[in-house]
Design an enzyme around this catalytic site. Structure first.
Site, PDB file in Angstrom:
ATOM      1  N   ASP A  35       4.895 -10.835   7.573  1.00  0.00           N
ATOM      2  CA  ASP A  35       4.111 -10.054   8.434  1.00  0.00           C
ATOM      3  C   ASP A  35       3.215 -10.875   9.421  1.00  0.00           C
ATOM      4  O   ASP A  35       2.435 -11.506   8.728  1.00  0.00           O
ATOM      5  CB  ASP A  35       3.257  -9.074   7.797  1.00  0.00           C
ATOM      6  CG  ASP A  35       4.114  -8.060   7.154  1.00  0.00           C
ATOM      7  OD1 ASP A  35       5.123  -7.694   7.574  1.00  0.00           O
ATOM      8  OD2 ASP A  35       3.505  -7.096   6.364  1.00  0.00           O
ATOM      9  N   GLY A  86      10.476  -2.862   0.947  1.00  0.00           N
ATOM     10  CA  GLY A  86      11.212  -3.059  -0.444  1.00  0.00           C
ATOM     11  C   GLY A  86      10.394  -4.202  -0.998  1.00  0.00           C
ATOM     12  O   GLY A  86       9.992  -4.120  -2.349  1.00  0.00           O
ATOM     13  N   ASN A 102       7.455  -5.334  -0.607  1.00  0.00           N
ATOM     14  CA  ASN A 102       6.153  -4.726  -1.099  1.00  0.00           C
ATOM     15  C   ASN A 102       6.113  -3.898  -2.006  1.00  0.00           C
ATOM     16  O   ASN A 102       5.269  -4.123  -2.995  1.00  0.00           O
ATOM     17  CB  ASN A 102       5.350  -4.117   0.243  1.00  0.00           C
ATOM     18  CG  ASN A 102       5.152  -4.791   1.440  1.00  0.00           C
ATOM     19  OD1 ASN A 102       5.385  -6.038   1.435  1.00  0.00           O
ATOM     20  ND2 ASN A 102       4.887  -4.360   2.546  1.00  0.00           N
ATOM     21  N   LEU A 130       0.087  11.726   2.669  1.00  0.00           N
ATOM     22  CA  LEU A 130      -0.636  12.025   3.525  1.00  0.00           C
ATOM     23  C   LEU A 130      -1.777  11.278   4.114  1.00  0.00           C
ATOM     24  O   LEU A 130      -2.764  11.818   4.546  1.00  0.00           O
ATOM     25  CB  LEU A 130      -1.240  13.666   3.335  1.00  0.00           C
ATOM     26  CG  LEU A 130      -0.265  14.673   3.029  1.00  0.00           C
ATOM     27  CD1 LEU A 130      -0.653  15.838   2.043  1.00  0.00           C
ATOM     28  CD2 LEU A 130       0.459  14.923   4.073  1.00  0.00           C
ATOM     29  N   SER A 168      -5.227   9.570   4.073  1.00  0.00           N
ATOM     30  CA  SER A 168      -6.490   9.948   3.378  1.00  0.00           C
ATOM     31  C   SER A 168      -6.763  11.380   2.730  1.00  0.00           C
ATOM     32  O   SER A 168      -7.428  11.604   2.003  1.00  0.00           O
ATOM     33  CB  SER A 168      -7.564   9.851   4.297  1.00  0.00           C
ATOM     34  OG  SER A 168      -7.428  10.646   5.562  1.00  0.00           O
ATOM     35  N   GLY A 190      -4.273  12.398   0.632  1.00  0.00           N
ATOM     36  CA  GLY A 190      -3.488  12.152  -0.820  1.00  0.00           C
ATOM     37  C   GLY A 190      -1.923  12.267  -0.740  1.00  0.00           C
ATOM     38  O   GLY A 190      -1.362  11.748   0.154  1.00  0.00           O
ATOM     39  N   GLY A 240       1.762   2.729   1.918  1.00  0.00           N
ATOM     40  CA  GLY A 240       2.686   3.695   1.360  1.00  0.00           C
ATOM     41  C   GLY A 240       3.770   2.887   0.384  1.00  0.00           C
ATOM     42  O   GLY A 240       4.368   3.477  -0.746  1.00  0.00           O
ATOM     43  N   ASP A 241       3.889   1.561   0.455  1.00  0.00           N
ATOM     44  CA  ASP A 241       4.621   0.970  -0.407  1.00  0.00           C
ATOM     45  C   ASP A 241       3.989   0.754  -1.818  1.00  0.00           C
ATOM     46  O   ASP A 241       4.641   0.700  -2.748  1.00  0.00           O
ATOM     47  CB  ASP A 241       4.790  -0.574   0.054  1.00  0.00           C
ATOM     48  CG  ASP A 241       5.525  -0.399   1.741  1.00  0.00           C
ATOM     49  OD1 ASP A 241       6.257   0.396   1.779  1.00  0.00           O
ATOM     50  OD2 ASP A 241       5.016  -1.428   2.522  1.00  0.00           O
ATOM     51  N   ARG A 261      -8.628  -3.708   1.428  1.00  0.00           N
ATOM     52  CA  ARG A 261      -8.366  -5.155   1.419  1.00  0.00           C
ATOM     53  C   ARG A 261      -7.230  -5.421   2.396  1.00  0.00           C
ATOM     54  O   ARG A 261      -6.298  -4.407   2.684  1.00  0.00           O
ATOM     55  CB  ARG A 261      -7.848  -5.918   0.116  1.00  0.00           C
ATOM     56  CG  ARG A 261      -7.462  -4.918  -0.722  1.00  0.00           C
ATOM     57  CD  ARG A 261      -6.905  -5.908  -2.123  1.00  0.00           C
ATOM     58  NE  ARG A 261      -7.902  -5.607  -3.151  1.00  0.00           N
ATOM     59  CZ  ARG A 261      -7.228  -5.326  -4.348  1.00  0.00           C
ATOM     60  NH1 ARG A 261      -6.402  -5.446  -4.747  1.00  0.00           N
ATOM     61  NH2 ARG A 261      -8.397  -5.140  -5.394  1.00  0.00           N
TER      62      ARG A 261
HETATM   63  O1  RIB Z   1       5.177  -0.587   5.054  1.00  0.00           O
HETATM   64  C1  RIB Z   1       4.553  -1.806   5.742  1.00  0.00           C
HETATM   65  C2  RIB Z   1       5.644  -2.679   5.966  1.00  0.00           C
HETATM   66  O2  RIB Z   1       6.337  -2.323   6.769  1.00  0.00           O
HETATM   67  C3  RIB Z   1       5.183  -4.036   6.350  1.00  0.00           C
HETATM   68  O3  RIB Z   1       4.693  -5.071   5.385  1.00  0.00           O
HETATM   69  C4  RIB Z   1       5.808  -4.434   7.334  1.00  0.00           C
HETATM   70  O4  RIB Z   1       6.715  -5.607   7.056  1.00  0.00           O
HETATM   71  C5  RIB Z   1       6.882  -3.195   7.622  1.00  0.00           C
HETATM   72  O5  RIB Z   1       8.046  -3.557   7.042  1.00  0.00           O
END
Ligand code: RIB
Length: 332
Positions: A30, A58, A60, A238, A240, A242, A271-272, A305
């Site tokens: 990224d 994936g 992450n 969703l 902020s 939740g 989300g990851d 962060r």
């Molecule tokens: O969900 C965030 C990710 O989506 C980022 O790290 C970026 O690489 C994209 O895959």
């Protein structure tokens, strides 16, 4: 001394008993730039700062699981280049099993360019590159590792037929299948019934169901529709607000995120982190409600962060925030 030995023994035992999770997904690097506002099409603006770091949904998720204390392997395809090496180093440092990675000599590892505004909101352009060559056959070749896993997670950053194949093999071996339909692609209905849990965010839920998701009520409606389309259980995140749960086609609960100190500065990968923490908790046999609360907490810490994979909290941080948040069950 005896106490220390007992603690070490318990820790080893816990580690041995930890069930395996397998992620089939993407690693990219990224390049994240921070500015007051996001640039509009055709506009050039001056930003404040940038970072370069590990990303890919994936990957992450795998890092989030490992940091939270889980045993995780990643199936992904990277190039034999500097970006790919960054991934390999990451997994060694974070304790993600990288034996299932496919390193292709002739292709480049993917990258994502990410713009982040002063509220932490982002827009992402991801080029999976070598990850586009992750084929269903490659997943078939890793069957035995899926067989020995309790949970499988995948999503739509890899080719669709590869995601479908992964879920089918997961089904064959009674894995808990978690499908994070991100980023949304047009799919046929078959895929929804291959997952035990489908975990879209509000945008993906809209794209899948056609129901605009602006609040928890809309999310329940979209989740019920997604169950009618074949999903068993749905968790819609969703931001902020939740997340909501829909279980076996029935409205579940809405959970606001817990209180965590500090301001939201970067929502990339939130989300990851949610999906990683949710999968870990479900794998450990916790209920869907407990797992959503755990995941809400982990992702609430991460948005305070910078970075995607590297913003994930470690187990101890989650634990500390849990005890400081005994009233964090904002169940509605
Ligand atoms: O969900 C965030 C990710 O989506 C980022 O790290 C970026 O690489 C994209 O895959």
């Amino acid at each position: 001394m005896l106490l220390v030995l007992i603690m070490m023994f318990n820790k080893n035992l816990e580690e041995k008993m930890e069930k395996k999770i397998i992620v089939v997904g993407v690693f990219v690097v990224d390049i994240s730039v921070y500015s007051k506002n996001l640039p509009l099409p055709g506009q050039t603006i001056i930003g404040q700062n940038y970072i370069i770091g590990p990303g890919g949904k994936g990957s992450n998720q795998a890092v989030a699981i490992a940091r939270a204390g889980g045993k995780v392997s990643l199936i992904a395809r990277v190039g034999d280049d500097d970006f790919g090496k960054l991934g390999l180093r990451l997994y060694d440092e974070e304790g993600v099993n990288r034996k299932l990675l496919i390193v292709d000599k002739d292709e480049r590892t993917g990258c994502a360019t990410i713009s982040i505004d002063e509220n932490g909101m982002n827009s992402i352009l991801v080029v999976p590159s070598s990850a586009n060559g992750l084929t269903p056959e490659m997943i078939v070749n890793k069957k035995s590792s899926i067989k020995s896993s309790k949970t499988l997670i995948t999503g739509f950053e890899i080719p669709l037929e590869t995601a479908i194949q992964s879920l089918k093999i997961g089904r064959e071996y009674n894995c808990l299948n978690i499908l994070n339909p991100a980023p949304y692609v047009d799919v046929n209905k078959e895929i929804w019934s291959l997952a035990d849990y489908v975990t879209p965010n509000e945008h993906e839920a809209f794209e899948i169901t056609g129901i605009k998701v602006k609040n928890p009520e809309d999310a329940f409606e979209a989740g019920i529709k997604l169950c009618e389309m074949g999903s068993e259980n749905v968790v819609i995140t969703l931001g902020s607000l939740g997340a909501v749960t829909i279980l076996n086609g029935k409205r579940g609960k809405h959970f606001l995120p817990p209180k965590v100190p500090g301001n939201v500065i970067d929502t990339v990968g939130a989300g990851d982190v949610f999906n990683g923490a949710f999968s870990l908790s479900i794998t450990r046999g916790k209920s869907i409600e407990e797992s959503v609360q755990f995941a809400n907490l982990a992702s609430s810490i991460s948005v305070r962060r910078k970075g995607a994979a590297l913003s994930s909290p470690i187990a101890l941080e989650i634990e500390q925030n849990q005890t400081e948040n005994l009233d964090w069950f904002y169940e509605i």
